[in-house]
Design a protein around this motif. Structure first.
Motif, mmCIF file in Angstrom:
data_model
loop_
_atom_site.group_PDB
_atom_site.id
_atom_site.type_symbol
_atom_site.label_atom_id
_atom_site.label_comp_id
_atom_site.label_asym_id
_atom_site.label_seq_id
_atom_site.Cartn_x
_atom_site.Cartn_y
_atom_site.Cartn_z
ATOM 1 N N PHE A 113 0.856 -1.183 0.000
ATOM 2 C CA PHE A 113 0.000 0.000 0.000
ATOM 3 C C PHE A 113 0.894 1.236 0.000
ATOM 4 C CE2 PHE A 113 -3.602 -2.479 2.265
ATOM 5 C CZ PHE A 113 -4.052 -2.950 1.041
ATOM 6 N N GLU A 114 0.716 2.063 -0.997
ATOM 7 C CA GLU A 114 1.655 3.148 -1.280
ATOM 8 C C GLU A 114 1.201 4.498 -0.731
ATOM 9 O OE1 GLU A 114 5.343 3.725 -3.659
ATOM 10 O OE2 GLU A 114 4.348 2.229 -2.423
ATOM 11 N N ASP A 115 2.197 5.324 -0.334
ATOM 12 C CA ASP A 115 1.986 6.733 0.028
ATOM 13 C C ASP A 115 0.986 6.919 1.169
ATOM 14 O OD1 ASP A 115 3.770 7.461 -1.956
ATOM 15 O OD2 ASP A 115 2.224 7.849 -3.450
ATOM 16 N N VAL A 116 1.117 6.114 2.195
ATOM 17 C CA VAL A 116 0.252 6.247 3.372
ATOM 18 C C VAL A 116 0.889 7.264 4.316
ATOM 19 C CG1 VAL A 116 -0.739 5.053 5.356
ATOM 20 C CG2 VAL A 116 -0.585 3.884 3.132
ATOM 21 N N THR A 117 0.156 8.307 4.644
ATOM 22 C CA THR A 117 0.722 9.372 5.470
ATOM 23 C C THR A 117 -0.390 10.130 6.189
ATOM 24 O OG1 THR A 117 2.222 11.289 5.430
ATOM 25 C CG2 THR A 117 0.692 11.062 3.579
ATOM 26 N N ALA A 118 -0.049 10.799 7.263
ATOM 27 C CA ALA A 118 -1.035 11.538 8.057
ATOM 28 C C ALA A 118 -1.336 12.880 7.406
ATOM 29 C CB ALA A 118 -0.536 11.728 9.483
ATOM 30 N N GLY A 119 -2.011 12.805 6.275
ATOM 31 C CA GLY A 119 -2.386 13.994 5.524
ATOM 32 C C GLY A 119 -3.343 13.620 4.413
ATOM 33 N N ASP A 120 -3.935 14.618 3.802
ATOM 34 C CA ASP A 120 -4.863 14.416 2.684
ATOM 35 C C ASP A 120 -5.937 13.378 3.020
ATOM 36 O OD1 ASP A 120 -3.598 16.348 1.196
ATOM 37 O OD2 ASP A 120 -2.322 14.947 0.113
ATOM 38 N N ASP A 146 -13.877 8.986 8.410
ATOM 39 C CA ASP A 146 -14.517 7.985 7.550
ATOM 40 C C ASP A 146 -13.481 7.211 6.743
ATOM 41 O OD1 ASP A 146 -17.014 8.601 8.456
ATOM 42 O OD2 ASP A 146 -17.689 9.628 6.636
ATOM 43 N N ASN A 147 -12.500 7.917 6.198
ATOM 44 C CA ASN A 147 -11.500 7.241 5.373
ATOM 45 C C ASN A 147 -10.626 6.298 6.191
ATOM 46 O OD1 ASN A 147 -12.439 8.422 3.066
ATOM 47 N ND2 ASN A 147 -10.798 9.931 2.895
ATOM 48 N N LEU A 148 -10.300 6.695 7.413
ATOM 49 C CA LEU A 148 -9.508 5.795 8.254
ATOM 50 C C LEU A 148 -10.322 4.561 8.644
ATOM 51 C CD1 LEU A 148 -7.563 8.357 10.473
ATOM 52 C CD2 LEU A 148 -6.628 6.881 8.687
ATOM 53 N N GLU A 149 -11.623 4.748 8.841
ATOM 54 C CA GLU A 149 -12.476 3.583 9.102
ATOM 55 C C GLU A 149 -12.519 2.679 7.872
ATOM 56 O OE1 GLU A 149 -17.045 2.527 10.502
ATOM 57 O OE2 GLU A 149 -16.192 4.494 10.971
ATOM 58 N N LYS A 150 -12.578 3.284 6.691
ATOM 59 C CA LYS A 150 -12.555 2.496 5.457
ATOM 60 C C LYS A 150 -11.226 1.761 5.296
ATOM 61 C CE LYS A 150 -15.863 5.379 2.911
ATOM 62 N NZ LYS A 150 -16.069 6.269 1.746
ATOM 63 N N PHE A 151 -10.158 2.400 5.710
ATOM 64 C CA PHE A 151 -8.841 1.754 5.643
ATOM 65 C C PHE A 151 -8.827 0.510 6.543
ATOM 66 C CE2 PHE A 151 -4.093 3.168 5.173
ATOM 67 C CZ PHE A 151 -3.853 2.041 4.403
ATOM 68 N N ARG A 152 -9.469 0.608 7.695
ATOM 69 C CA ARG A 152 -9.547 -0.558 8.583
ATOM 70 C C ARG A 152 -10.416 -1.653 7.960
ATOM 71 N NH1 ARG A 152 -9.731 3.789 12.457
ATOM 72 N NH2 ARG A 152 -11.990 3.609 12.800
ATOM 73 N N VAL A 153 -11.437 -1.253 7.211
ATOM 74 C CA VAL A 153 -12.266 -2.232 6.490
ATOM 75 C C VAL A 153 -11.420 -2.962 5.447
ATOM 76 C CG1 VAL A 153 -14.214 -2.497 4.890
ATOM 77 C CG2 VAL A 153 -14.430 -0.993 6.882
ATOM 78 N N SER A 161 4.784 -8.823 -8.144
ATOM 79 C CA SER A 161 4.891 -7.800 -7.104
ATOM 80 C C SER A 161 4.330 -6.486 -7.624
ATOM 81 C CB SER A 161 6.364 -7.645 -6.703
ATOM 82 O OG SER A 161 6.548 -6.592 -5.792
ATOM 83 N N LEU A 162 3.457 -5.849 -6.824
ATOM 84 C CA LEU A 162 2.834 -4.601 -7.242
ATOM 85 C C LEU A 162 2.644 -3.688 -6.046
ATOM 86 C CD1 LEU A 162 -0.655 -4.418 -6.625
ATOM 87 C CD2 LEU A 162 -0.278 -6.677 -7.616
ATOM 88 N N PHE A 163 2.342 -2.419 -6.323
ATOM 89 C CA PHE A 163 1.940 -1.516 -5.248
ATOM 90 C C PHE A 163 0.624 -0.856 -5.627
ATOM 91 C CE2 PHE A 163 4.857 0.886 -7.951
ATOM 92 C CZ PHE A 163 4.292 2.148 -8.071
ATOM 93 N N TYR A 164 -0.118 -0.442 -4.605
ATOM 94 C CA TYR A 164 -1.483 0.039 -4.811
ATOM 95 C C TYR A 164 -1.777 1.168 -3.829
ATOM 96 C CZ TYR A 164 -6.574 -0.066 -5.341
ATOM 97 O OH TYR A 164 -7.883 0.276 -5.583
ATOM 98 N N HIS A 165 -2.469 2.190 -4.311
ATOM 99 C CA HIS A 165 -2.865 3.303 -3.451
ATOM 100 C C HIS A 165 -4.235 2.981 -2.851
ATOM 101 C CE1 HIS A 165 0.125 5.076 -6.190
ATOM 102 N NE2 HIS A 165 0.432 5.855 -5.165
ATOM 103 N N PRO A 166 -4.295 2.659 -1.566
ATOM 104 C CA PRO A 166 -5.546 2.151 -0.979
ATOM 105 C C PRO A 166 -6.718 3.114 -1.039
ATOM 106 C CG PRO A 166 -3.879 2.550 0.712
ATOM 107 C CD PRO A 166 -3.187 2.658 -0.600
ATOM 108 N N TYR A 167 -6.466 4.423 -1.128
ATOM 109 C CA TYR A 167 -7.588 5.367 -1.182
ATOM 110 C C TYR A 167 -8.460 5.125 -2.415
ATOM 111 C CZ TYR A 167 -5.083 8.098 -4.739
ATOM 112 O OH TYR A 167 -4.445 8.497 -5.888
ATOM 113 N N LYS A 168 -7.906 4.465 -3.433
ATOM 114 C CA LYS A 168 -8.688 4.174 -4.637
ATOM 115 C C LYS A 168 -9.880 3.265 -4.332
ATOM 116 C CE LYS A 168 -4.950 4.737 -8.035
ATOM 117 N NZ LYS A 168 -5.613 5.772 -8.858
ATOM 118 N N ASP A 169 -9.789 2.495 -3.254
ATOM 119 C CA ASP A 169 -10.897 1.603 -2.891
ATOM 120 C C ASP A 169 -11.916 2.265 -1.973
ATOM 121 O OD1 ASP A 169 -9.901 -0.594 -4.355
ATOM 122 O OD2 ASP A 169 -10.553 -1.973 -2.792
#
Length: 421
Positions: free
Chosen positions: A134-141, A147-154, A338-346
């Motif tokens: 999971f790429e570019d995870v940071t305390a911003g944006d 809600d998004n952090l709850e979705k990340f936990r999902v 091997s791949l990387f993915y930006h989780p916010y896309k989900d």
């Protein structure tokens, strides 16, 4: 185990609820920067639990639930003692009780519930190795919204139930100069930062492994996750390289996050910069400069650090998912999956709801890019792995070495042709 740190007193306006009822603690709530600590035994009493303490062991019982046994001196939980009161971190309380959390920034409250989700954990047969980061995870944006952090936990729950270990490329310090934002969660306390740290711990508990994706992933007036921190022109001397790498490491250590790898932003680091990185890390999650390829290789310098490439690349643009699935379906046997993915896309594929008492519910569409990618790799008989479980032979890899020599030969011939012209 007992956690020895100087904690700060929490402001009285932070509210903790359990099953819809507000908890009124006699003893105060503390924090270690952005990690909350609650008076543990008082918490158990308030949610109608009974406990028995024998030396270092605590036996806890709730009606209609299995008993819980804890050794607070040896178990890997963050206990601490303040004024003879036993405290435990909020995340560890949720882990021990199997409780879900819901964070409300407006009311400055955290609501906890017995976890009622029925998630089936699938056993995946062993197969060819696949890796996902999971790429570019940071305390911003995107990653500060409740809600998004709850979705990340999902998302983490989905990965765990699917038997998919994953990796988190974390940017320790989020910097946005145009908007005068500089957020280092090891220094700056806020409820949003506490939620972010809680979520990172949750991801680690669901099979994630965290790594350092640079320090700020930017340079000058650039925004984190967009800018380039290391290349031929930026942070290119040894002192600057070490300063930023050590700042990232110290941030992780201060937060007690067990980092497992390093990745340079945009894979832009030079061979010299990588030679410094590998003095700190056993795994660098990118190609080794000069040894481009589709396989894991060991550093030709220290013969220890593993370089792990991502030949499948990432999902980019509107047709990015289809292109990724096409690459997976046409993957040859010799190429690392091997791949990387930006989780916010989900995030847009997850719908959050609440039951009548506020219990957090969610619906996660199987048409999401991440679901499709995981399924495609399973269909190709791949099984996901942690990078710390990987190894390669101590002997030099002949195909890689040959490629390296051919690369040098190509550069030499190209130079000669230019000189002839």
């Amino acid at each position: 185990m007992v956690y020895e740190k100087q904690l700060s007193l929490i402001e009285a306006n932070l509210k903790i609820n359990f099953e819809g009822k507000s908890l009124k603690f006699i003893d105060p709530i503390y924090r270690d920067i952005n990690r909350y600590f609650l008076p543990f035994l008082e918490f158990i009493k308030q949610i109608k639990g009974k406990f028995n303490i024998t030396r270092d062991k605590i036996n806890i019982r709730f009606k209609h639930k299995s008993p819980i046994y804890i050794n607070y001196k040896t178990d890997n939980y963050k206990f601490t003692v303040i004024n003879y009161i036993l405290y435990l971190s909020l995340f560890d309380i949720c882990t021990i009780l199997n409780a879900k959390s819901s964070w409300d920034y407006n009311s400055e409250s955290i609501s906890l519930y017995w976890n009622k989700d029925k998630s089936e954990i699938y056993t995946i047969p062993s197969g060819k190795v696949a890796l996902i980061r999971f790429e570019d995870v940071t305390a911003g944006d995107e990653y500060l919204s409740s809600d998004n952090l709850e979705k990340f936990r999902v998302i983490a729950d989905f990965m765990f139930s699917a038997g998919v270990p994953f990796h988190i490329a974390w940017i320790p310090r989020f910097v946005d100069p145009p908007n005068s934002i500089d957020n280092d969660i090891s220094k700056h306390y806020s409820l949003t930062n506490a939620n972010f740290l809680f979520t990172i711990e949750y991801l680690l508990n669901r099979g994630g492994q965290i790594g350092l994706h640079g320090y700020t992933h930017q340079y000058g007036y650039e925004v984190s996750a967009e800018g380039t921190e290391f290349n031929e022109e930026r942070n290119n001397d040894e002192k600057c390289i070490r300063k930023r790498v050590e700042a990232a490491i110290n941030t992780a250590k201060k937060l007690e996050l067990p980092f497992k790898f390093f990745e340079s932003p945009h894979y832009a680091a030079t061979e010299f910069q990588q030679s410094i990185f590998e003095q700190y890390f056993g795994i660098i999650y990118e190609d080794c400069v000069g040894i481009w390829g589709d396989k894991i290789v060991k550093s030709p310098r220290n013969h220890r650090t593993l370089y792990i490439p991502t030949p499948l690349s990432y999902v980019e643009g509107k047709d990015g998912t289809e292109k990724m699935l096409d690459r997976i379906n046409n993957l040859d046997e010799e190429t690392l999956a091997s791949l990387f993915y930006h989780p916010y896309k989900d995030f847009e594929y997850i719908t959050l709801k609440n039951s009548t008492n506020g219990y957090p519910l969610s619906e996660y569409s199987e048409s999401s890019p991440l679901h499709q990618i995981v399924k495609a790799l399973f269909d190709k008989k791949y099984s996901f792995s942690k990078i710390t479980s990987l190894s390669i032979n101590n002997e030099k890899n002949p195909p890689i070495k040959s490629f390296f020599n051919l690369s040098k030969l190509y550069s030499f011939l190209k130079f000669k042709i230019k000189s002839i012209k």
